[in-house]
Write a protein that holds these residues in place. Structure first.
Motif, mmCIF file in Angstrom:
data_model
loop_
_atom_site.group_PDB
_atom_site.id
_atom_site.type_symbol
_atom_site.label_atom_id
_atom_site.label_comp_id
_atom_site.label_asym_id
_atom_site.label_seq_id
_atom_site.Cartn_x
_atom_site.Cartn_y
_atom_site.Cartn_z
ATOM 1 N N LEU A 20 -3.635 14.422 -4.246
ATOM 2 C CA LEU A 20 -4.464 15.400 -3.232
ATOM 3 C C LEU A 20 -3.804 16.643 -3.062
ATOM 4 C CD1 LEU A 20 -6.082 12.611 -1.003
ATOM 5 C CD2 LEU A 20 -7.178 14.076 -2.888
ATOM 6 N N GLY A 21 -2.526 16.512 -3.062
ATOM 7 C CA GLY A 21 -1.453 17.547 -2.714
ATOM 8 C C GLY A 21 -1.129 17.584 -1.305
ATOM 9 N N PRO A 22 -0.334 18.423 -0.862
ATOM 10 C CA PRO A 22 0.175 18.478 0.498
ATOM 11 C C PRO A 22 -0.834 18.622 1.543
ATOM 12 C CG PRO A 22 0.702 20.366 -0.519
ATOM 13 C CD PRO A 22 0.064 19.491 -1.677
ATOM 14 N N GLY A 23 -0.111 17.869 2.712
ATOM 15 C CA GLY A 23 -1.208 18.060 4.002
ATOM 16 C C GLY A 23 -2.377 17.172 3.960
ATOM 17 N N LYS A 24 -2.230 16.198 3.258
ATOM 18 C CA LYS A 24 -3.618 15.126 3.265
ATOM 19 C C LYS A 24 -3.380 13.948 3.641
ATOM 20 C CE LYS A 24 -5.896 18.317 0.850
ATOM 21 N NZ LYS A 24 -6.697 19.405 1.433
ATOM 22 N N GLY A 44 -0.426 2.805 3.441
ATOM 23 C CA GLY A 44 -0.887 4.008 2.766
ATOM 24 C C GLY A 44 -0.482 5.110 3.327
ATOM 25 N N LEU A 45 -0.302 5.209 4.594
ATOM 26 C CA LEU A 45 -0.037 6.553 5.537
ATOM 27 C C LEU A 45 1.415 6.628 5.299
ATOM 28 C CD1 LEU A 45 -1.005 8.566 7.879
ATOM 29 C CD2 LEU A 45 -0.189 6.906 9.390
ATOM 30 N N PHE A 46 2.201 5.631 5.318
ATOM 31 C CA PHE A 46 3.519 5.852 5.143
ATOM 32 C C PHE A 46 4.163 6.264 3.879
ATOM 33 C CE2 PHE A 46 7.938 4.298 3.861
ATOM 34 C CZ PHE A 46 8.574 5.252 4.678
ATOM 35 N N GLY A 47 3.266 5.827 2.753
ATOM 36 C CA GLY A 47 3.262 6.239 1.358
ATOM 37 C C GLY A 47 3.153 7.694 1.274
ATOM 38 N N ALA A 48 2.019 8.206 1.785
ATOM 39 C CA ALA A 48 1.727 9.644 1.703
ATOM 40 C C ALA A 48 2.724 10.366 2.645
ATOM 41 C CB ALA A 48 0.265 9.716 2.376
ATOM 42 N N TRP A 49 3.358 9.959 3.551
ATOM 43 C CA TRP A 49 4.204 10.788 4.440
ATOM 44 C C TRP A 49 5.554 10.850 3.360
ATOM 45 C CZ3 TRP A 49 9.133 9.291 5.787
ATOM 46 C CH2 TRP A 49 9.936 10.021 6.598
ATOM 47 N N LEU A 50 5.858 9.702 2.910
ATOM 48 C CA LEU A 50 6.847 9.666 1.825
ATOM 49 C C LEU A 50 6.987 10.607 0.681
ATOM 50 C CD1 LEU A 50 9.690 8.080 1.668
ATOM 51 C CD2 LEU A 50 8.628 6.538 0.075
ATOM 52 N N ALA A 51 5.785 10.675 0.073
ATOM 53 C CA ALA A 51 5.339 11.680 -1.025
ATOM 54 C C ALA A 51 5.526 12.993 -0.577
ATOM 55 C CB ALA A 51 4.342 11.466 -1.622
ATOM 56 N N ARG A 68 7.204 14.013 1.980
ATOM 57 C CA ARG A 68 8.521 14.469 2.613
ATOM 58 C C ARG A 68 9.457 14.645 1.299
ATOM 59 N NH1 ARG A 68 10.772 16.276 7.192
ATOM 60 N NH2 ARG A 68 12.677 15.099 7.463
ATOM 61 N N GLY A 69 9.360 13.697 0.377
ATOM 62 C CA GLY A 69 10.325 13.949 -0.780
ATOM 63 C C GLY A 69 9.938 14.962 -1.656
ATOM 64 N N GLY A 70 8.810 15.750 -1.518
ATOM 65 C CA GLY A 70 8.421 16.900 -2.369
ATOM 66 C C GLY A 70 8.140 16.345 -3.830
ATOM 67 N N LYS A 71 8.171 17.497 -4.693
ATOM 68 C CA LYS A 71 7.677 17.324 -6.049
ATOM 69 C C LYS A 71 8.857 16.426 -6.927
ATOM 70 C CE LYS A 71 4.559 20.682 -6.990
ATOM 71 N NZ LYS A 71 3.953 21.665 -7.790
ATOM 72 N N ARG A 72 10.094 16.685 -6.274
ATOM 73 C CA ARG A 72 11.078 15.833 -6.889
ATOM 74 C C ARG A 72 11.212 14.398 -6.885
ATOM 75 N NH1 ARG A 72 13.628 17.694 -2.081
ATOM 76 N NH2 ARG A 72 14.645 16.030 -0.904
ATOM 77 N N TRP A 73 10.166 13.904 -5.875
ATOM 78 C CA TRP A 73 10.334 12.525 -5.620
ATOM 79 C C TRP A 73 8.989 11.864 -6.383
ATOM 80 C CZ3 TRP A 73 11.725 9.574 -0.703
ATOM 81 C CH2 TRP A 73 12.932 10.016 -0.269
ATOM 82 N N HIS A 74 7.949 13.054 -6.745
ATOM 83 C CA HIS A 74 6.752 12.487 -7.554
ATOM 84 C C HIS A 74 6.875 11.703 -8.559
ATOM 85 C CE1 HIS A 74 4.440 15.568 -5.025
ATOM 86 N NE2 HIS A 74 5.325 14.606 -4.242
ATOM 87 N N THR A 75 7.894 12.069 -9.715
ATOM 88 C CA THR A 75 7.844 11.464 -10.707
ATOM 89 C C THR A 75 8.743 10.118 -10.679
ATOM 90 O OG1 THR A 75 8.643 13.699 -11.988
ATOM 91 C CG2 THR A 75 9.349 11.664 -13.060
ATOM 92 N N LEU A 76 9.834 9.938 -9.763
ATOM 93 C CA LEU A 76 10.184 8.746 -9.308
ATOM 94 C C LEU A 76 9.321 7.822 -8.852
ATOM 95 C CD1 LEU A 76 12.915 6.997 -8.984
ATOM 96 C CD2 LEU A 76 13.272 8.049 -6.860
ATOM 97 N N ILE A 77 8.355 8.054 -7.619
ATOM 98 C CA ILE A 77 7.377 7.340 -7.258
ATOM 99 C C ILE A 77 6.288 6.843 -8.287
ATOM 100 C CG2 ILE A 77 5.225 7.335 -5.590
ATOM 101 C CD1 ILE A 77 6.788 9.291 -3.923
ATOM 102 N N PHE A 133 0.869 -1.250 -0.048
ATOM 103 C CA PHE A 133 -0.084 -0.005 -0.030
ATOM 104 C C PHE A 133 0.841 1.329 0.055
ATOM 105 C CE2 PHE A 133 -3.638 -2.587 0.173
ATOM 106 C CZ PHE A 133 -4.691 -1.831 0.305
ATOM 107 N N VAL A 134 1.845 1.248 0.042
ATOM 108 C CA VAL A 134 3.163 2.460 0.073
ATOM 109 C C VAL A 134 2.883 3.025 -1.433
ATOM 110 C CG1 VAL A 134 5.410 3.205 0.108
ATOM 111 C CG2 VAL A 134 4.752 1.539 1.733
ATOM 112 N N PRO A 135 2.728 2.664 -2.476
ATOM 113 C CA PRO A 135 2.713 3.380 -3.603
ATOM 114 C C PRO A 135 1.115 3.939 -3.706
ATOM 115 C CG PRO A 135 3.847 0.799 -4.115
ATOM 116 C CD PRO A 135 3.254 1.163 -2.818
ATOM 117 N N LEU A 136 0.505 3.125 -3.271
ATOM 118 C CA LEU A 136 -1.173 3.668 -3.379
ATOM 119 C C LEU A 136 -1.236 4.876 -2.568
ATOM 120 C CD1 LEU A 136 -3.415 0.283 -2.960
ATOM 121 C CD2 LEU A 136 -2.649 1.861 -5.008
ATOM 122 N N GLY A 137 -0.588 4.768 -1.408
ATOM 123 C CA GLY A 137 -0.620 6.082 -0.667
ATOM 124 C C GLY A 137 0.089 7.177 -1.050
ATOM 125 N N ALA A 138 1.486 6.824 -1.649
ATOM 126 C CA ALA A 138 2.264 7.933 -2.262
ATOM 127 C C ALA A 138 1.655 8.483 -3.482
ATOM 128 C CB ALA A 138 3.414 7.315 -2.607
#
Length: 180
Positions: free
Chosen positions: A88-92, A131-138, A140-149, A77-82
């Protein structure tokens, strides 16, 4: 007129949908296909309800099975959360955790209702935490990680499709060693 962010948003949405379908296939449809010798489809048509948290740890005959089960459900569920957090954007964070919990609950209820697997409270907890960890990871990593995820999640979908296509040809049944 399309904005620059819209094609990326469409790509993330499609990747999230595809990954969610992989999760559904691997949780509710394992009685209809196989990937090598990972499971026997005929053994997946079961209905069981496990409501005691962490029971697998205490009832296990080896350390590997519960570790694989808990970490697998978490990682699933990490990728699903991320991906959901990216959309949804930050803070969700808590909204994504709630969505992961509802998706996991739907899977568990489907498994129980149609005898398509083992319904386990630990799966619900581990999936939600993943899912929670995936959301936190996305976040925390910011937009630079979004493409990689997004790329890694899409790659996982492609690997799954290849494994399903090759499924029956993978593994040598004569080399399988029964476990006590």
């Amino acid at each position: 007129m399309l904005k620059c962010a819209e094609p990326r948003r469409i790509w993330v949405s499609l990747t999230l949908l595809a990954f969610a379908l992989v999760v559904l296939a691997l949780t509710t449809l394992k009685s209809f296909f196989s990937i090598g010798l990972l499971w026997k489809p005929e053994n997946q048509k079961v209905r069981s309800l496990e409501l005691i948290p962490l029971e697998d740890i205490f009832a296990a005959t080896s350390w590997f099975a519960p570790l694989f089960d808990y970490l697998g459900n978490f990682a699933f569920f990490v990728p699903l959360g991320a991906l959901a957090a990216i959309l949804l954007g930050p803070g969700k964070l808590w909204r994504v955790a709630g969505m992961a919990a509802l998706f996991s609950l739907a899977i568990e209820l489907t498994q129980f209702s149609f005898a398509l697997g083992r319904t386990d409270i630990d799966d619900l907890v581990c999936n939600t935490l993943g899912g929670l960890f995936g959301a936190w990871l996305a976040g925390r990593g910011g937009k630079r990680w979004h493409t990689l995820i997004t790329l890694l999640s899409g790659l996982a979908v492609l690997v799954f499709l290849v494994l399903v296509i090759l499924g029956p040809t993978l593994g040598d049944p004569t080399k399988v060693v029964p476990v006590n």
